[in-house]
Motif scaffolding. Structure first.
Motif, short mmCIF file in Angstrom:
data_model
loop_
_atom_site.label_atom_id
_atom_site.label_comp_id
_atom_site.label_asym_id
_atom_site.label_seq_id
_atom_site.Cartn_x
_atom_site.Cartn_y
_atom_site.Cartn_z
N MET A 1 22.54 -7.85 18.88
CA MET A 1 22.28 -8.38 20.22
C MET A 1 20.85 -8.88 20.36
SD MET A 1 24.22 -5.42 22.40
CE MET A 1 24.00 -6.21 23.98
N ASN A 2 19.99 -8.49 19.45
CA ASN A 2 18.59 -8.86 19.57
C ASN A 2 18.18 -9.78 18.43
OD1 ASN A 2 15.86 -9.03 19.94
ND2 ASN A 2 15.44 -6.90 19.39
N THR A 3 18.03 -11.06 18.75
CA THR A 3 17.63 -12.05 17.75
C THR A 3 16.24 -11.78 17.22
OG1 THR A 3 18.97 -13.68 18.90
CG2 THR A 3 17.36 -14.53 17.33
N TYR A 4 15.37 -11.26 18.09
CA TYR A 4 13.97 -11.07 17.72
C TYR A 4 13.69 -9.76 17.00
CZ TYR A 4 13.57 -14.91 21.03
OH TYR A 4 13.72 -16.12 21.68
N GLY A 5 14.71 -8.97 16.76
CA GLY A 5 14.54 -7.72 16.04
C GLY A 5 15.12 -7.76 14.63
N GLU A 6 15.60 -8.91 14.22
CA GLU A 6 16.24 -9.05 12.90
C GLU A 6 15.19 -8.99 11.79
OE1 GLU A 6 18.88 -12.30 10.35
OE2 GLU A 6 18.38 -12.67 12.44
N VAL A 7 15.35 -8.04 10.90
CA VAL A 7 14.42 -7.88 9.77
C VAL A 7 14.97 -8.65 8.58
CG1 VAL A 7 13.29 -6.25 8.22
CG2 VAL A 7 13.70 -5.62 10.61
N ARG A 8 14.17 -9.56 8.04
CA ARG A 8 14.59 -10.39 6.91
C ARG A 8 13.57 -10.30 5.79
NH1 ARG A 8 15.57 -14.27 11.49
NH2 ARG A 8 13.54 -15.22 11.05
N ASP A 9 13.97 -10.72 4.61
CA ASP A 9 13.01 -10.83 3.51
C ASP A 9 11.95 -11.86 3.89
OD1 ASP A 9 14.41 -9.01 2.01
OD2 ASP A 9 15.61 -10.53 0.98
N VAL A 10 10.68 -11.52 3.66
CA VAL A 10 9.59 -12.38 4.11
C VAL A 10 9.36 -13.50 3.09
CG1 VAL A 10 7.17 -12.49 4.79
CG2 VAL A 10 8.54 -10.46 5.33
N LYS A 11 9.90 -14.68 3.41
CA LYS A 11 9.68 -15.86 2.59
C LYS A 11 8.76 -16.87 3.28
CE LYS A 11 14.22 -15.45 0.38
NZ LYS A 11 15.53 -16.12 0.15
N ARG A 12 8.76 -16.83 4.62
CA ARG A 12 7.91 -17.71 5.41
C ARG A 12 7.28 -16.87 6.53
NH1 ARG A 12 12.48 -20.00 3.92
NH2 ARG A 12 13.52 -18.96 5.65
N VAL A 13 5.97 -16.89 6.62
CA VAL A 13 5.27 -16.07 7.61
C VAL A 13 4.29 -16.92 8.41
CG1 VAL A 13 3.53 -15.40 5.91
CG2 VAL A 13 3.85 -14.00 7.94
N LEU A 14 4.17 -16.60 9.69
CA LEU A 14 3.24 -17.30 10.59
C LEU A 14 2.16 -16.33 11.03
CD1 LEU A 14 2.55 -19.84 12.36
CD2 LEU A 14 3.90 -18.75 14.18
N PHE A 15 0.91 -16.69 10.76
CA PHE A 15 -0.23 -15.91 11.23
C PHE A 15 -0.82 -16.58 12.46
CE2 PHE A 15 -0.02 -13.70 7.25
CZ PHE A 15 -0.65 -12.48 7.48
N ILE A 16 -1.13 -15.77 13.49
CA ILE A 16 -1.73 -16.29 14.72
C ILE A 16 -3.09 -15.62 14.90
CG2 ILE A 16 -1.44 -16.67 17.20
CD1 ILE A 16 1.54 -16.30 16.84
N PRO A 17 -4.17 -16.18 14.34
CA PRO A 17 -5.51 -15.62 14.54
C PRO A 17 -6.10 -16.09 15.87
CG PRO A 17 -5.62 -17.49 13.03
CD PRO A 17 -4.17 -17.31 13.39
N VAL A 18 -6.67 -15.17 16.62
CA VAL A 18 -7.25 -15.49 17.93
C VAL A 18 -8.76 -15.34 17.84
CG1 VAL A 18 -7.21 -15.00 20.40
CG2 VAL A 18 -5.16 -14.56 19.02
N THR A 19 -9.48 -16.44 18.03
CA THR A 19 -10.94 -16.42 17.99
C THR A 19 -11.48 -17.02 19.29
OG1 THR A 19 -11.07 -18.60 16.93
CG2 THR A 19 -10.90 -16.69 15.48
N SER A 20 -12.74 -17.41 19.27
CA SER A 20 -13.37 -18.04 20.44
C SER A 20 -13.51 -19.54 20.22
CB SER A 20 -14.75 -17.42 20.68
OG SER A 20 -15.62 -17.70 19.60
N ASP A 21 -13.91 -20.23 21.27
CA ASP A 21 -14.20 -21.66 21.15
C ASP A 21 -15.64 -21.90 20.71
OD1 ASP A 21 -11.67 -22.43 21.82
OD2 ASP A 21 -12.12 -22.90 23.91
N ARG A 22 -16.53 -20.94 20.98
CA ARG A 22 -17.94 -21.11 20.68
C ARG A 22 -18.45 -19.97 19.80
NH1 ARG A 22 -21.24 -20.63 24.98
NH2 ARG A 22 -19.72 -19.42 26.17
N GLY A 23 -19.60 -20.20 19.20
CA GLY A 23 -20.22 -19.20 18.35
C GLY A 23 -21.24 -18.36 19.11
N LEU A 24 -22.30 -17.93 18.41
CA LEU A 24 -23.36 -17.09 18.97
C LEU A 24 -22.79 -15.80 19.54
CD1 LEU A 24 -25.58 -19.79 20.75
CD2 LEU A 24 -25.93 -18.74 18.52
N CYS A 25 -21.83 -15.20 18.83
CA CYS A 25 -21.25 -13.93 19.27
C CYS A 25 -21.15 -12.95 18.10
CB CYS A 25 -19.89 -14.15 19.92
SG CYS A 25 -18.76 -15.24 19.04
N GLY A 26 -22.14 -13.00 17.23
CA GLY A 26 -22.20 -12.05 16.13
C GLY A 26 -21.08 -12.28 15.12
#
Length: 292
Positions: A65-90
């Motif tokens: 019933m849950n499409t988003y809970g299906e566990v599959r062999d990882v052949k294609r993966v999407l990484f979502i890195p969240v950063t800032s728009d500007r620097g000067l933050c260490g």
């Protein structure tokens, strides 16, 4: 030894830099207060909804019933890195880049195709120079930060997982703890993690009364909860950014003050040496005239 003019120019330059860093610290402090209020207000709702989502999802994974809970062999993966728009933050942004590189060394992704969906200009600029494909549609959400802006990025990741384009989606972001501390989180966004069911644990599945129906709850609740989860990660990163910038600019201001002390001491010593030299020249000239 530097001349008086050179030392004086450096003093003026450092003073100007100190004024800028002090102003940036004050601006970051004002923005941090608003960003902190937003994430503190969202956290209880997100955590409760996430717990409900995990229970409902784990209870229905086997029923299909849950499409988003299906566990599959990882052949294609999407990484979502969240950063800032500007620097000067260490090290705020570089910690995210390091976390993604570290995650990619995991055996699970050894033979997987990796795609990057960056959020934040710094992430986009960094990953577009790398070998992995980059999604260029959602990096500028901080230009007008809102739930609707983040929702479109979440929907694209969810649609990609549901269609089989991705077998796994991973979020990498800075979690806000306090002004001086940001914790880098690498979280599995999809498939949805099942809730723990250890014996004697209070985290076991909870029985819920579903209205209007279980099917409706699953169809409506899960997509909404996933979008809230990504929105929370972006707000955490936003608050962390202002905290990191406030800390970095505070340290820069303090360093400028220390440097100014040293430069002023150098200026006074150089000035005194110049005066002493002039006096010696005058005395030497007077003695030479007197001896004639």
């Amino acid at each position: 030894m530097a001349s008086l003019k050179e030392v004086k120019e450096r003093i003026v330059s450092v003073s100007s830099t100190q004024q800028i860093t002090k102003a940036m610290k004050m601006v970051a402090a004002a923005k941090l207060r608003r960003a902190q209020d937003r994430i503190i207000q969202l956290r209880p709702y997100s955590e409760k909804l996430g717990g409900l989502l995990a229970n409902v999802s784990s209870g229905n994974a086997e029923e299909g019933m849950n499409t988003y809970g299906e566990v599959r062999d990882v052949k294609r993966v999407l990484f979502i890195p969240v950063t800032s728009d500007r620097g000067l933050c260490g090290a705020f942004n570089s910690n995210i880049f390091k976390a993604v590189r570290t995650a990619l060394t995991d055996e699970e992704y050894a033979n997987a195709e990796v795609e990057i969906l960056p959020i934040g200009k710094k992430a986009f600029d960094f990953f577009k120079k790398k070998e992995n494909p980059v999604n260029e549609d959602h990096w500028n959400v901080f230009g007008n930060l809102s739930f609707d802006a983040v929702k479109t990025a979440a929907e694209e990741a969810m649609e990609g997982f549901a269609s089989g384009k991705y077998d796994k989606v991973v979020l990498v972001y800075n979690e806000f703890k306090n002004v001086a501390t940001q914790i880098v989180r690498t979280e599995q966004f999809l498939p949805i993690m099942e809730v723990a069911t250890d014996k004697g644990s209070s985290n076991t599945n909870t029985d819920y009364i579903y209205e209007p129906s279980k099917d409706f709850i699953i169809e409506e609740l899960i997509p909404k909860s996933l979008k809230i989860q990504m929105y929370k990660a972006v707000l955490e990163s936003n608050a962390s950014e202002h905290g990191a910038r406030m800390t970095a600019m505070g340290k820069a201001t303090d360093n400028a003050a220390d440097l100014l002390k040293e430069l002023k001491l150098t200026y006074n010593r150089t000035r005194q040496a110049a005066i002493t030299k002039e006096i010696l020249e005058i005395v030497g000239g007077a003695e030479a005239l007197a001896s004639e």
